[in-house]
Design a protein around this motif. Structure first.
Motif, PDB file in Angstrom:
ATOM      1  N   HIS A  18      36.425 -17.994 -43.806  1.00 45.46           N
ATOM      2  CA  HIS A  18      36.339 -19.510 -44.194  1.00 45.46           C
ATOM      3  C   HIS A  18      34.859 -19.784 -44.347  1.00 45.46           C
ATOM      4  O   HIS A  18      34.478 -20.735 -45.262  1.00 45.46           O
ATOM      5  CB  HIS A  18      37.170 -20.259 -43.097  1.00 45.46           C
ATOM      6  CG  HIS A  18      38.475 -20.204 -43.284  1.00 45.46           C
ATOM      7  ND1 HIS A  18      39.328 -19.731 -42.209  1.00 45.46           N
ATOM      8  CD2 HIS A  18      39.382 -20.724 -43.979  1.00 45.46           C
ATOM      9  CE1 HIS A  18      40.484 -19.847 -42.464  1.00 45.46           C
ATOM     10  NE2 HIS A  18      40.596 -20.498 -43.742  1.00 45.46           N
ATOM     11  N   ALA A  19      34.175 -19.290 -43.632  1.00 43.02           N
ATOM     12  CA  ALA A  19      32.864 -19.647 -43.433  1.00 43.02           C
ATOM     13  C   ALA A  19      32.144 -19.376 -44.821  1.00 43.02           C
ATOM     14  O   ALA A  19      31.274 -20.246 -45.648  1.00 43.02           O
ATOM     15  CB  ALA A  19      31.865 -19.263 -42.538  1.00 43.02           C
ATOM     16  N   ALA A  20      32.227 -18.055 -45.456  1.00 35.59           N
ATOM     17  CA  ALA A  20      31.839 -17.487 -46.639  1.00 35.59           C
ATOM     18  C   ALA A  20      32.303 -18.564 -47.741  1.00 35.59           C
ATOM     19  O   ALA A  20      31.464 -18.930 -48.460  1.00 35.59           O
ATOM     20  CB  ALA A  20      32.230 -16.383 -46.967  1.00 35.59           C
ATOM     21  N   GLN A  31      27.415 -11.657 -44.488  1.00 38.44           N
ATOM     22  CA  GLN A  31      27.307 -10.726 -43.416  1.00 38.44           C
ATOM     23  C   GLN A  31      25.739 -10.467 -43.582  1.00 38.44           C
ATOM     24  O   GLN A  31      24.991 -10.103 -42.536  1.00 38.44           O
ATOM     25  CB  GLN A  31      27.963  -9.349 -43.521  1.00 38.44           C
ATOM     26  CG  GLN A  31      29.450  -9.863 -43.008  1.00 38.44           C
ATOM     27  CD  GLN A  31      30.267  -8.677 -43.174  1.00 38.44           C
ATOM     28  OE1 GLN A  31      30.553  -8.019 -44.025  1.00 38.44           O
ATOM     29  NE2 GLN A  31      31.194  -8.543 -42.160  1.00 38.44           N
ATOM     30  N   ARG A  32      25.423  -9.939 -44.917  1.00 41.95           N
ATOM     31  CA  ARG A  32      23.979  -9.296 -45.069  1.00 41.95           C
ATOM     32  C   ARG A  32      22.994 -10.592 -44.741  1.00 41.95           C
ATOM     33  O   ARG A  32      21.998 -10.233 -44.134  1.00 41.95           O
ATOM     34  CB  ARG A  32      23.868  -9.255 -46.479  1.00 41.95           C
ATOM     35  CG  ARG A  32      24.171  -7.806 -46.987  1.00 41.95           C
ATOM     36  CD  ARG A  32      23.926  -7.301 -48.424  1.00 41.95           C
ATOM     37  NE  ARG A  32      24.148  -8.338 -49.489  1.00 41.95           N
ATOM     38  CZ  ARG A  32      25.567  -8.389 -50.133  1.00 41.95           C
ATOM     39  NH1 ARG A  32      26.241  -7.445 -49.752  1.00 41.95           N
ATOM     40  NH2 ARG A  32      25.576  -9.193 -50.977  1.00 41.95           N
ATOM     41  N   ILE A  39      21.365 -11.579 -36.752  1.00 41.54           N
ATOM     42  CA  ILE A  39      22.492 -11.991 -35.952  1.00 41.54           C
ATOM     43  C   ILE A  39      23.746 -11.301 -36.810  1.00 41.54           C
ATOM     44  O   ILE A  39      23.695 -11.028 -37.921  1.00 41.54           O
ATOM     45  CB  ILE A  39      22.663 -13.635 -35.759  1.00 41.54           C
ATOM     46  CG1 ILE A  39      22.466 -14.071 -36.964  1.00 41.54           C
ATOM     47  CG2 ILE A  39      21.422 -13.677 -34.825  1.00 41.54           C
ATOM     48  CD1 ILE A  39      22.485 -15.562 -36.831  1.00 41.54           C
ATOM     49  N   SER A  40      24.658 -11.362 -36.136  1.00 40.79           N
ATOM     50  CA  SER A  40      26.177 -11.056 -36.702  1.00 40.79           C
ATOM     51  C   SER A  40      27.014 -12.279 -36.306  1.00 40.79           C
ATOM     52  O   SER A  40      26.856 -13.068 -35.591  1.00 40.79           O
ATOM     53  CB  SER A  40      26.729  -9.786 -36.199  1.00 40.79           C
ATOM     54  OG  SER A  40      26.778  -9.771 -35.110  1.00 40.79           O
ATOM     55  N   PHE A  41      27.946 -12.496 -37.245  1.00 42.23           N
ATOM     56  CA  PHE A  41      29.026 -13.767 -37.131  1.00 42.23           C
ATOM     57  C   PHE A  41      29.681 -13.443 -35.763  1.00 42.23           C
ATOM     58  O   PHE A  41      29.632 -14.753 -35.286  1.00 42.23           O
ATOM     59  CB  PHE A  41      30.159 -13.560 -38.324  1.00 42.23           C
ATOM     60  CG  PHE A  41      30.807 -14.853 -38.367  1.00 42.23           C
ATOM     61  CD1 PHE A  41      30.440 -15.669 -39.180  1.00 42.23           C
ATOM     62  CD2 PHE A  41      32.065 -14.914 -37.795  1.00 42.23           C
ATOM     63  CE1 PHE A  41      31.092 -16.857 -39.134  1.00 42.23           C
ATOM     64  CE2 PHE A  41      32.885 -15.992 -37.872  1.00 42.23           C
ATOM     65  CZ  PHE A  41      32.408 -17.019 -38.758  1.00 42.23           C
ATOM     66  N   GLN A  42      30.343 -12.410 -35.471  1.00 41.84           N
ATOM     67  CA  GLN A  42      31.462 -12.581 -34.283  1.00 41.84           C
ATOM     68  C   GLN A  42      30.470 -12.883 -32.864  1.00 41.84           C
ATOM     69  O   GLN A  42      30.891 -13.833 -32.044  1.00 41.84           O
ATOM     70  CB  GLN A  42      32.115 -11.332 -34.077  1.00 41.84           C
ATOM     71  CG  GLN A  42      33.285 -11.201 -34.996  1.00 41.84           C
ATOM     72  CD  GLN A  42      34.127 -12.453 -34.987  1.00 41.84           C
ATOM     73  OE1 GLN A  42      34.484 -12.935 -34.086  1.00 41.84           O
ATOM     74  NE2 GLN A  42      34.738 -12.603 -36.261  1.00 41.84           N
TER      75      GLN A  42
END
Length: 101
Positions: A18-20, A31-32, A39-42
């Motif tokens: 949804h964010a993308a 993610q990249r 940082i990472s999404f989760q």
């Protein structure tokens, strides 16, 4: 992205996909870009959920079960474990301490 997450958590739309879509990129591109920032999404989502929980506990009188549900936790106990891991106290104790201050 943090502001988007805070809003999306309450709508049940806080996913990478949804964010993308909302930012007009592919999930992999998002993610990249996050990785470039270190940082990472989760983990970021988990932090935003806990910050939102803290705000809801101090600024509302909503029951903990309702807050857990709004933040997308399947069970109140899962929310309590996550919250305790983040703050070192239960949601109820956090609320009581905040009200006493």
């Amino acid at each position: 992205l943090r502001a988007w997450m805070a809003h999306a958590v309450r709508l049940g739309r806080a996913t990478l996909e949804h964010a993308a879509t909302d930012f007009g990129v592919t999930p992999r591109t998002m993610q990249r870009r996050l990785k470039e920032q270190g940082i990472s999404f989760q983990p970021l989502l988990a932090q935003v959920r806990m910050e939102t929980a803290q705000h809801m506990l101090t600024e509302s009188r909503l029951p903990v079960t309702h807050i857990a549900e709004q933040l997308g936790f399947s069970e109140t106990s899962a929310f309590t474990r996550a919250f305790r891991g983040y703050t070192r106290q239960s949601p109820r104790a956090f609320r009581q301490a905040a009200l006493a201050a």
